[in-house]
Write a protein that holds these residues in place. Structure first.
Motif, PDB file in Angstrom:
ATOM      1  N   ALA A  99      -8.812   3.069 -11.083  1.00  0.00           N
ATOM      2  CA  ALA A  99      -8.292   4.420 -10.855  1.00  0.00           C
ATOM      3  C   ALA A  99      -8.763   4.998  -9.525  1.00  0.00           C
ATOM      4  CB  ALA A  99      -8.710   5.340 -12.002  1.00  0.00           C
ATOM      5  N   CYS A 100      -9.820   4.428  -8.971  1.00  0.00           N
ATOM      6  CA  CYS A 100     -10.313   4.841  -7.648  1.00  0.00           C
ATOM      7  C   CYS A 100      -9.600   4.083  -6.518  1.00  0.00           C
ATOM      8  CB  CYS A 100     -11.817   4.613  -7.544  1.00  0.00           C
ATOM      9  SG  CYS A 100     -12.812   5.642  -8.642  1.00  0.00           S
ATOM     10  N   GLY A 101      -8.617   3.266  -6.873  1.00  0.00           N
ATOM     11  CA  GLY A 101      -7.858   2.527  -5.876  1.00  0.00           C
ATOM     12  C   GLY A 101      -8.439   1.186  -5.498  1.00  0.00           C
ATOM     13  N   LEU A 274     -22.668   1.697 -11.660  1.00  0.00           N
ATOM     14  CA  LEU A 274     -21.991   0.436 -11.328  1.00  0.00           C
ATOM     15  C   LEU A 274     -20.672   0.700 -10.605  1.00  0.00           C
ATOM     16  CD1 LEU A 274     -22.634  -1.495 -14.665  1.00  0.00           C
ATOM     17  CD2 LEU A 274     -23.652  -2.027 -12.441  1.00  0.00           C
ATOM     18  N   ALA A 275     -19.930   1.709 -11.063  1.00  0.00           N
ATOM     19  CA  ALA A 275     -18.666   2.053 -10.417  1.00  0.00           C
ATOM     20  C   ALA A 275     -18.882   2.456  -8.962  1.00  0.00           C
ATOM     21  CB  ALA A 275     -17.969   3.179 -11.175  1.00  0.00           C
ATOM     22  N   ALA A 276     -19.947   3.224  -8.705  1.00  0.00           N
ATOM     23  CA  ALA A 276     -20.241   3.647  -7.335  1.00  0.00           C
ATOM     24  C   ALA A 276     -20.457   2.447  -6.429  1.00  0.00           C
ATOM     25  CB  ALA A 276     -21.463   4.564  -7.323  1.00  0.00           C
ATOM     26  N   HIS A 277     -21.202   1.453  -6.909  1.00  0.00           N
ATOM     27  CA  HIS A 277     -21.442   0.255  -6.096  1.00  0.00           C
ATOM     28  C   HIS A 277     -20.147  -0.526  -5.882  1.00  0.00           C
ATOM     29  CE1 HIS A 277     -25.858   0.233  -5.631  1.00  0.00           C
ATOM     30  NE2 HIS A 277     -25.866   0.878  -6.781  1.00  0.00           N
ATOM     31  N   MET A 278     -19.305  -0.626  -6.899  1.00  0.00           N
ATOM     32  CA  MET A 278     -18.037  -1.345  -6.747  1.00  0.00           C
ATOM     33  C   MET A 278     -17.116  -0.643  -5.754  1.00  0.00           C
ATOM     34  SD  MET A 278     -17.403  -2.434 -10.742  1.00  0.00           S
ATOM     35  CE  MET A 278     -15.938  -3.443 -10.475  1.00  0.00           C
ATOM     36  N   VAL A 279     -17.012   0.663  -5.864  1.00  0.00           N
ATOM     37  CA  VAL A 279     -16.150   1.436  -4.965  1.00  0.00           C
ATOM     38  C   VAL A 279     -16.674   1.380  -3.534  1.00  0.00           C
ATOM     39  CG1 VAL A 279     -15.332   3.780  -4.433  1.00  0.00           C
ATOM     40  CG2 VAL A 279     -15.305   2.941  -6.794  1.00  0.00           C
ATOM     41  N   PHE A 280     -18.001   1.463  -3.388  1.00  0.00           N
ATOM     42  CA  PHE A 280     -18.606   1.403  -2.050  1.00  0.00           C
ATOM     43  C   PHE A 280     -18.409   0.029  -1.413  1.00  0.00           C
ATOM     44  CE2 PHE A 280     -22.549   0.833   0.593  1.00  0.00           C
ATOM     45  CZ  PHE A 280     -22.151   1.665   1.626  1.00  0.00           C
ATOM     46  N   GLY A 283     -15.175  -0.548   0.201  1.00  0.00           N
ATOM     47  CA  GLY A 283     -14.870   0.216   1.405  1.00  0.00           C
ATOM     48  C   GLY A 283     -14.052   1.462   1.161  1.00  0.00           C
ATOM     49  N   ARG A 284     -14.021   1.946  -0.095  1.00  0.00           N
ATOM     50  CA  ARG A 284     -13.236   3.146  -0.405  1.00  0.00           C
ATOM     51  C   ARG A 284     -14.032   4.430  -0.182  1.00  0.00           C
ATOM     52  NH1 ARG A 284      -7.904   2.449  -0.890  1.00  0.00           N
ATOM     53  NH2 ARG A 284      -7.836   4.299  -2.241  1.00  0.00           N
ATOM     54  N   ALA A 285     -15.310   4.299   0.171  1.00  0.00           N
ATOM     55  CA  ALA A 285     -16.158   5.465   0.418  1.00  0.00           C
ATOM     56  C   ALA A 285     -17.169   5.113   1.491  1.00  0.00           C
ATOM     57  CB  ALA A 285     -16.864   5.894  -0.866  1.00  0.00           C
ATOM     58  N   GLY A 297     -14.915  11.843 -10.367  1.00  0.00           N
ATOM     59  CA  GLY A 297     -13.632  12.543 -10.321  1.00  0.00           C
ATOM     60  C   GLY A 297     -12.556  11.826 -11.115  1.00  0.00           C
ATOM     61  N   ALA A 298     -12.510  10.495 -10.995  1.00  0.00           N
ATOM     62  CA  ALA A 298     -11.511   9.714 -11.731  1.00  0.00           C
ATOM     63  C   ALA A 298     -11.740   9.782 -13.233  1.00  0.00           C
ATOM     64  CB  ALA A 298     -11.540   8.257 -11.259  1.00  0.00           C
ATOM     65  N   LEU A 299     -13.008   9.908 -13.631  1.00  0.00           N
ATOM     66  CA  LEU A 299     -13.331  10.033 -15.054  1.00  0.00           C
ATOM     67  C   LEU A 299     -12.968  11.426 -15.563  1.00  0.00           C
ATOM     68  CD1 LEU A 299     -14.629   8.346 -17.332  1.00  0.00           C
ATOM     69  CD2 LEU A 299     -16.839   9.327 -16.680  1.00  0.00           C
ATOM     70  N   ALA A 300     -13.375  12.455 -14.807  1.00  0.00           N
ATOM     71  CA  ALA A 300     -13.157  13.839 -15.243  1.00  0.00           C
ATOM     72  C   ALA A 300     -11.683  14.222 -15.255  1.00  0.00           C
ATOM     73  CB  ALA A 300     -13.938  14.792 -14.338  1.00  0.00           C
TER      74      ALA A 300
END
Length: 441
Positions: A99-101, A274-280, A283-285, A297-300
């Motif tokens: 959901a974070c792309g 874990l999601a933060a590390h995957m998204v980082f 290269g999405r952040a 944000g994607a969860l909320a």
């Protein structure tokens, strides 16, 4: 092959060509089981260098097909857990990160022993298919951004043969063999980046944090030598993760996290980390903090829950389960495990709770055994919680098998004390390069 056994037995370092010869021979049958068993025992006692582990991983990958995800835009990210009790993070993480792309492609396994398997959990969703072909995985990732399937015979067949032999020769708990086994599947699955969740504690394969750290470093090194962005988190598994242990029960709890309906704080925290590390890594952040905010944000917003619906639908499951988890299988019998005295929960033996679920039929003692998707244990108190005398510590969900044994194991798993004990940290360490570790901790 005798020469290679002798060389490793003496502590020598095998070349890439020697490792390749050995694995090819084992797969085509020219190297017999008894010789490979001798070699595995030599590795168990003598170990391997990082270079040998990377070469062994490459040879295992080369034994079968690989999934090609290059045509899919973006950095594809995979996640692997070394296994624990109540570890249903993939059920939340896959739709959350997608959901974070970030495209997520994952091959998962079935449960064995006291630890659960993601595939068993997913198959407790009515109609959910996990027997995806390699092309099917790539196509689904292209279409909805994620796919999770069971390991097929075409993917790393050498690993399947080696694991079966390790299982009967007491060589499963060898760090070089674990690291090459895990990373071969991650590399063959086609992802560009991998986040590893290496469990440490009573319910984990590696009970000592230092052993978990050693395994984490080995896998990160292998991933990097194969051109994969790889980071490992060493996380706590001294008490079960969340409250539910058992296939359908864990799916129910994961859906509660996605819906924001009284989710267990420790499960939410670990999923977001874990999601933060995957998204980082994808290269999405620009920072881990920014990546964490995207995941929150994607969860909320409900975007992760909507992605879960799309995922279940794409793999043949009933998407109505996402909105109505009561459609999941339910055990016919429920037994409350009550506290004999009052006190603060000081400790919960995760392994004992896992063994309780196993006694009920939620897991298997050997490969191929069926599991009951409905049975398991739901904890009502976690470490740091106050318990009144006679209060229910947990509920055993059974189906006429092993309820008394399970209840006794759960009761023994709880240790109460007169003084309050705060839960320990969920993340013990982050393993990456020095710059990444400094930014992460």
């Amino acid at each position: 092959m005798v020469d290679l056994i002798l060389k490793k037995r003496a502590g020598g370092e095998l070349s890439d060509a020697e490792i390749g010869f050995m694995i090819r021979g084992f797969v085509d049958g020219t190297v017999p089981d008894y010789q490979m068993a001798a070699f595995l025992m030599a590795v168990y006692f003598q170990g391997m260098t990082f270079r040998e582990m990377a070469d062994l991983t490459a040879a295992i990958v080369a034994s079968g097909e690989t999934i090609d995800l290059k045509a899919i835009p973006g950095i594809k990210v995979d996640k692997h857990s070394t296994g624990g009790v109540g570890d249903k993070t993939t059920l939340v993480l896959a739709p959350l990160v997608a959901a974070c792309g970030v495209p997520v492609a994952k091959m998962s396994g079935r449960g064995l022993g006291h630890t659960g398997g993601t595939i068993d959990k997913l198959e407790s969703i009515p109609g959910f298919r996990t027997d995806l072909g390699l092309a099917e995985v790539a196509g689904q990732v292209r279409e909805i951004g994620l796919a999770v399937g069971a390991q097929t015979g075409d993917l790393t067949p050498a690993d399947r043969l080696l694991y079966a032999l390790r299982d009967v020769t007491a060589t499963v708990d060898s760090i070089p063999l674990i690291a090459s086994s895990v990373m071969s599947k991650k590399i063959a699955s086609g992802a560009d980046a991998v986040v590893l969740d290496v469990k440490a504690g009573t319910g984990a394969f590696m009970q000592k944090t230092e052993d978990a750290l050693e395994l984490a470093r080995a896998m990160v090194q292998i991933g990097r030598q194969h051109g994969r962005r790889t980071v490992a988190l060493v996380t706590a598994m001294d008490e079960p993760l969340g409250r539910a242990v058992g296939n359908a029960l864990e799916v129910h709890e994961a859906l509660a996290v996605l819906a924001g309906e009284d989710p267990p704080p420790d499960l939410v925290e670990l999923c977001l980390v874990l999601a933060a590390h995957m998204v980082f890594l994808a290269g999405r952040a620009g920072s881990l903090d920014e990546a964490g905010a995207l995941a929150q944000g994607a969860l909320a917003s409900g975007a992760a829950r909507e992605k879960m619906r799309a995922w279940v639908r794409a793999q043949g499951g009933d998407p109505a389960v996402v909105d109505d988890p009561e459609l999941l299988a339910k055990a016919p019998e429920r037994t409350a495990v009550r506290a004999e005295t009052g006190g603060w929960v000081q400790r919960i033996d995760a392994r004992a709770v896992g063994q309780a679920a196993l006694a009920l039929g939620a897991g298997r003692t050997k490969k191929g055994e069926p599991v009951d998707p409905a049975v398991g244990v739901v904890l009502h108190h976690k470490v740091g919680s106050w318990v009144e005398p006679g209060a229910a510590l947990a509920t055993v969900h059974g189906a006429g098998r092993g309820e008394a044994e399970a209840a006794a194991l759960v009761r023994e798993a709880y240790v109460l004390a007169a003084e309050k004990t705060a839960p320990g940290p969920l993340v013990h360490a982050v393993v990456g390069d020095e710059e990444y570790e400094n930014r992460a901790m």
